[in-house]
Design an enzyme around this catalytic site. Structure first.
Site, mmCIF file in Angstrom:
data_model
loop_
_atom_site.group_PDB
_atom_site.id
_atom_site.type_symbol
_atom_site.label_atom_id
_atom_site.label_comp_id
_atom_site.label_asym_id
_atom_site.label_seq_id
_atom_site.Cartn_x
_atom_site.Cartn_y
_atom_site.Cartn_z
ATOM 1 N N LYS A 22 0.841 -1.211 0.000
ATOM 2 C CA LYS A 22 0.000 0.000 0.000
ATOM 3 C C LYS A 22 0.868 1.250 0.000
ATOM 4 O O LYS A 22 0.669 2.169 -0.790
ATOM 5 C CB LYS A 22 -0.911 0.000 1.241
ATOM 6 C CG LYS A 22 -1.582 1.346 1.497
ATOM 7 C CD LYS A 22 -2.502 1.319 2.699
ATOM 8 C CE LYS A 22 -1.891 1.774 3.998
ATOM 9 N NZ LYS A 22 -1.616 3.213 4.114
ATOM 10 N N ASN A 23 1.848 1.290 0.905
ATOM 11 C CA ASN A 23 2.627 2.520 1.042
ATOM 12 C C ASN A 23 3.689 2.674 -0.048
ATOM 13 O O ASN A 23 4.402 3.680 -0.083
ATOM 14 C CB ASN A 23 3.234 2.605 2.446
ATOM 15 C CG ASN A 23 2.137 2.781 3.485
ATOM 16 O OD1 ASN A 23 0.989 3.087 3.138
ATOM 17 N ND2 ASN A 23 2.465 2.572 4.749
ATOM 18 N N ARG A 92 -5.689 10.426 3.657
ATOM 19 C CA ARG A 92 -4.782 11.491 4.035
ATOM 20 C C ARG A 92 -3.542 11.549 3.132
ATOM 21 O O ARG A 92 -3.013 12.618 2.847
ATOM 22 C CB ARG A 92 -4.373 11.289 5.491
ATOM 23 C CG ARG A 92 -3.693 12.487 6.041
ATOM 24 C CD ARG A 92 -3.061 12.261 7.356
ATOM 25 N NE ARG A 92 -2.403 13.490 7.771
ATOM 26 C CZ ARG A 92 -1.240 13.877 7.323
ATOM 27 N NH1 ARG A 92 -0.582 13.147 6.456
ATOM 28 N NH2 ARG A 92 -0.722 15.006 7.727
ATOM 29 N N CYS A 116 -6.445 12.951 11.556
ATOM 30 C CA CYS A 116 -7.102 11.703 11.155
ATOM 31 C C CYS A 116 -7.165 10.818 12.377
ATOM 32 O O CYS A 116 -6.810 11.237 13.475
ATOM 33 C CB CYS A 116 -6.348 11.027 10.021
ATOM 34 S SG CYS A 116 -4.843 10.259 10.573
ATOM 35 N N ARG A 121 -1.282 14.793 12.723
ATOM 36 C CA ARG A 121 -0.556 14.604 11.462
ATOM 37 C C ARG A 121 -0.405 15.901 10.655
ATOM 38 O O ARG A 121 -0.982 16.045 9.561
ATOM 39 C CB ARG A 121 -1.211 13.498 10.626
ATOM 40 C CG ARG A 121 -1.208 12.179 11.372
ATOM 41 C CD ARG A 121 -1.770 11.067 10.558
ATOM 42 N NE ARG A 121 -0.830 10.545 9.584
ATOM 43 C CZ ARG A 121 -1.114 9.539 8.763
ATOM 44 N NH1 ARG A 121 -2.276 8.970 8.803
ATOM 45 N NH2 ARG A 121 -0.218 9.117 7.899
ATOM 46 N N PRO A 122 0.366 16.851 11.170
ATOM 47 C CA PRO A 122 0.577 18.101 10.425
ATOM 48 C C PRO A 122 1.373 17.871 9.139
ATOM 49 O O PRO A 122 1.948 16.791 8.948
ATOM 50 C CB PRO A 122 1.379 18.970 11.401
ATOM 51 C CG PRO A 122 1.968 18.033 12.389
ATOM 52 C CD PRO A 122 1.109 16.799 12.429
ATOM 53 N N ILE A 123 1.404 18.890 8.276
ATOM 54 C CA ILE A 123 2.159 18.753 7.015
ATOM 55 C C ILE A 123 3.203 19.869 6.886
ATOM 56 O O ILE A 123 3.613 20.219 5.792
ATOM 57 C CB ILE A 123 1.221 18.742 5.780
ATOM 58 C CG1 ILE A 123 0.302 19.973 5.794
ATOM 59 C CG2 ILE A 123 0.432 17.454 5.689
ATOM 60 C CD1 ILE A 123 -0.339 20.234 4.448
ATOM 61 N N ASP A 305 3.486 0.834 11.864
ATOM 62 C CA ASP A 305 2.351 0.167 11.209
ATOM 63 C C ASP A 305 2.189 -1.295 11.631
ATOM 64 O O ASP A 305 1.223 -1.956 11.244
ATOM 65 C CB ASP A 305 2.485 0.251 9.679
ATOM 66 C CG ASP A 305 2.396 1.677 9.182
ATOM 67 O OD1 ASP A 305 1.935 2.544 9.947
ATOM 68 O OD2 ASP A 305 2.805 1.931 8.031
ATOM 69 N N ARG A 399 -9.016 -0.538 3.577
ATOM 70 C CA ARG A 399 -8.155 0.513 3.006
ATOM 71 C C ARG A 399 -6.770 -0.045 2.676
ATOM 72 O O ARG A 399 -6.105 0.470 1.785
ATOM 73 C CB ARG A 399 -7.996 1.670 3.996
ATOM 74 C CG ARG A 399 -9.147 2.639 4.038
ATOM 75 C CD ARG A 399 -8.750 3.869 4.829
ATOM 76 N NE ARG A 399 -7.386 4.238 4.498
ATOM 77 C CZ ARG A 399 -6.446 4.574 5.378
ATOM 78 N NH1 ARG A 399 -6.715 4.636 6.639
ATOM 79 N NH2 ARG A 399 -5.231 4.880 4.970
HETATM 80 N N1 EPU Z 1 4.942 14.860 10.833
HETATM 81 C C1 EPU Z 1 4.928 16.199 11.165
HETATM 82 N N2 EPU Z 1 4.927 17.117 10.156
HETATM 83 C C2 EPU Z 1 4.952 16.746 8.839
HETATM 84 C C3 EPU Z 1 4.962 15.378 8.499
HETATM 85 C C4 EPU Z 1 4.959 14.450 9.538
HETATM 86 O O1 EPU Z 1 4.931 16.568 12.339
HETATM 87 O O2 EPU Z 1 4.970 17.632 7.967
HETATM 88 C C5 EPU Z 1 4.954 13.859 11.912
HETATM 89 C C6 EPU Z 1 3.669 13.000 11.898
HETATM 90 O O3 EPU Z 1 2.621 13.633 12.586
HETATM 91 C C7 EPU Z 1 4.149 11.727 12.559
HETATM 92 C C8 EPU Z 1 5.605 11.606 12.092
HETATM 93 O O4 EPU Z 1 5.977 12.914 11.661
HETATM 94 O O5 EPU Z 1 4.148 11.906 13.940
HETATM 95 C C9 EPU Z 1 5.817 10.609 10.965
HETATM 96 O O6 EPU Z 1 4.988 10.914 9.876
HETATM 97 P P1 EPU Z 1 5.361 10.567 8.373
HETATM 98 O O7 EPU Z 1 5.271 11.816 7.587
HETATM 99 O O8 EPU Z 1 6.634 9.805 8.325
HETATM 100 O O9 EPU Z 1 4.168 9.611 7.983
HETATM 101 P P2 EPU Z 1 3.247 9.666 6.689
HETATM 102 O O10 EPU Z 1 4.050 9.908 5.484
HETATM 103 O O11 EPU Z 1 2.081 10.531 6.943
HETATM 104 C C10 EPU Z 1 3.566 7.123 6.164
HETATM 105 C C11 EPU Z 1 2.675 5.938 5.976
HETATM 106 C C12 EPU Z 1 2.027 5.570 7.297
HETATM 107 C C13 EPU Z 1 3.143 5.251 8.287
HETATM 108 C C14 EPU Z 1 4.109 6.432 8.416
HETATM 109 C C15 EPU Z 1 5.297 6.162 9.295
HETATM 110 C C16 EPU Z 1 1.995 6.139 3.681
HETATM 111 C C17 EPU Z 1 0.906 6.389 2.707
HETATM 112 N N3 EPU Z 1 1.676 6.244 4.959
HETATM 113 O O12 EPU Z 1 2.729 8.168 6.648
HETATM 114 O O13 EPU Z 1 1.248 4.407 7.059
HETATM 115 O O14 EPU Z 1 2.589 4.969 9.545
HETATM 116 O O15 EPU Z 1 4.595 6.795 7.096
HETATM 117 O O16 EPU Z 1 6.005 5.059 8.841
HETATM 118 O O17 EPU Z 1 3.113 5.832 3.292
HETATM 119 C C18 EPU Z 1 -0.414 2.807 7.533
HETATM 120 O O18 EPU Z 1 -0.065 2.207 6.502
HETATM 121 O O19 EPU Z 1 -1.199 2.309 8.380
HETATM 122 C C19 EPU Z 1 0.110 4.161 7.773
HETATM 123 C C20 EPU Z 1 -0.457 5.008 8.622
#
Ligand code: EPU
Length: 426
Positions: A22-23, A92, A116, A121-123, A305, A399
């Site tokens: 998926k990821n 998301r 979510c 989960r900020p960006i 995960d 999902r």
């Molecule tokens: N974070 C921030 N600011 C940002 C981005 C992230 O504070 O701009 C924080 C997040 O809130 C979190 C941490 O950084 O606490 C890690 O977030 P990351 O950005 O690495 O995660 P993601 O890209 O949103 C992907 C996977 C998730 C997986 C995480 C961590 C995908 C589509 N999703 O999410 O998968 O948990 O990396 O490995 O690749 C799942 O498959 O169940 C899932 C949630």
């Protein structure tokens, strides 16, 4: 609104072929927008998040066809640079389309993904990196508008190795002038899969899988044929299913090195692990040992995960385990549901740390899936429990797992997917 009915007490045993991750597929689908040709992707999981990504691609103007697990995407006619709010709300990770659409059209409009089920989960890391590449980002009534006359390569030091921010930056940098270097990049195997696909399309990217990724800008990309890497979290989930039921399983189409953070912990619980190229087998000792400490970390640490599934498994292990979630503040919502099944768990440190005292048996119950991995954890608990467990809100699990009930049934479990509300009372 659906549910899984799990009749516990059956040992998982047999062989299973693992599908695409998926990821891995989600960022690759977001990257397809960068090329103006036809891409053929094999080993695509038929899961809800794949279908949401297809809807986004079609909205942008791509033509998409799916034959079995192969996707054929023609991005030549793509002409829209807005991602509809209802699709961002469904998934998301649609935020990764921001880098791809910005790279191709130099402008993108997308709604804030917001929080979510896993937490806020900020960006901010995504936005900071795109700004450093030269994008001007404004906020208009809950929408993010990013524009860039020119994207320019630069050195970007991520404050945290965020998977999504690394992917978004890679996508936006593909057409940037000069060289972009991402320092403190996420090292997850899915990032390397994205690099490999983009390079097959003509990009010049090096270093994915390490913490420094270099992207040399190119003027254009072409389509490519590519096979999505296996799903390491689905594989981990099936290994945990065999472990918790006292069974044994052989998984095909897996990468043992990607699974090592998971298999090393399963070994600590007493399971035997054997690996051959493309194959991982697990034999459970029956009664598992507790883990002194399991702490989620970015790759190559233990993946967040897989945390809920391991928590479910440790509920019936011998002794007391401590599981610390460091990535998502609300990732422990399955814990209350496990307690309804008889688990002995105390949550500490604002709910991030679970202290799990192993009990002899879990009892079948009706529990509610709150998110994707938490839902999978409840199915595993149901497999190990006495009696019947009903896991409601199956849409979370759909999902990310392609017909999990089918895969588990193939391995000897008794799991049925009840698709409509009218069946839930059965
Ligand atoms: N974070 C921030 N600011 C940002 C981005 C992230 O504070 O701009 C924080 C997040 O809130 C979190 C941490 O950084 O606490 C890690 O977030 P990351 O950005 O690495 O995660 P993601 O890209 O949103 C992907 C996977 C998730 C997986 C995480 C961590 C995908 C589509 N999703 O999410 O998968 O948990 O990396 O490995 O690749 C799942 O498959 O169940 C899932 C949630």
């Amino acid at each position: 609104m659906g549910a899984y009915r799990v009749c516990g007490g059956k040992k998982i045993s047999g062989e299973l072929t693992i599908g695409g991750g998926k990821n891995a597929i989600l960022p690759i689908l977001a990257s397809v927008i960068l090329n103006s040709g036809v891409s053929v992707l094999h080993n695509c999981p038929r899961i809800a998040d794949t279908f949401t990504s297809i809807e986004i691609l079609e909205t942008i103007g791509c033509k998409v066809a799916m034959e079995g697990n192969t996707l054929i995407i023609d991005s030549s006619g793509a002409d829209k640079c807005e991602i509809p709010e209802k699709l961002v709300g469904k998934m998301r990770s649609s935020i990764i389309f921001m880098g791809g659409v910005l790279g191709r059209f130099r402008t993108v409009k997308i709604s804030y993904p917001g929080g979510c089920e896993l937490g806020l989960r900020p960006i901010n890391y995504h936005l900071k990196a795109l700004t450093q590449l030269g994008a001007e980002i404004t906020d208009e009534h809950g929408f993010i508008i990013a524009k860039a006359d020119k994207l320019r390569g630069t050195k970007i030091n991520l404050d945290f190795p965020s998977v999504g921010a690394t992917e978004n930056t890679m996508l936006a940098a593909v057409f940037a002038e000069g060289e972009t270097m991402i320092v403190n990049a996420a090292k997850e195997p899915e990032i390397a899969d994205l690099q490999n696909f983009l390079n097959a399309c003509g990009a010049k990217i090096k270093g994915a899988g390490t913490d420094a990724i270099t992207i040399r800008g190119v003027p254009r990309l072409h389509g490519a044929e590519y096979t999505i890497m296996p799903d390491r979290i689905a594989a981990g989930t099936f290994l945990a299913a065999a472990a918790v039921t006292g069974g044994s399983v052989t998984l095909r189409n897996v990468m043992a090195e990607h699974l090592y953070p998971i298999t090393s912990k399963l070994t600590e619980t007493g399971c035997g692990i054997q690996t051959r190229p493309g194959i991982v087998s697990l034999t459970s000792p029956g009664k598992l040992r507790a883990l002194d400490r399991l702490r989620t970390c970015p790759h190559p640490g233990f993946p967040t995960d897989m945390q809920p599934q391991m928590t479910a498994l440790l509920c019936t292990a011998n002794g007391t385990s401590i599981v610390e979630e460091t990535m998502f503040e609300s990732r422990n919502r399955h814990v209350n549901e496990l307690m309804r099944m008889g688990a002995d768990i105390i949550l500490a440190e604002s709910g991030r740390t679970a202290i799990i005292k192993g009990v002899k048996k879990l009892k079948g119950s009706t529990v509610s899936s709150k998110d994707l991995r938490g839902g999978a954890a409840l199915i595993l608990a149901g497999l190990a429990a006495e009696g019947t467990t009903t896991v409601t809100n199956s849409e979370h699990v759909e999902r990310g797992y392609e017909r999990i009930e089918h895969a588990l049934t193939q391995l000897g479990a008794d799991v049925v997917h009840l698709c409509s509300e009218s069946h839930l009372g059965e």
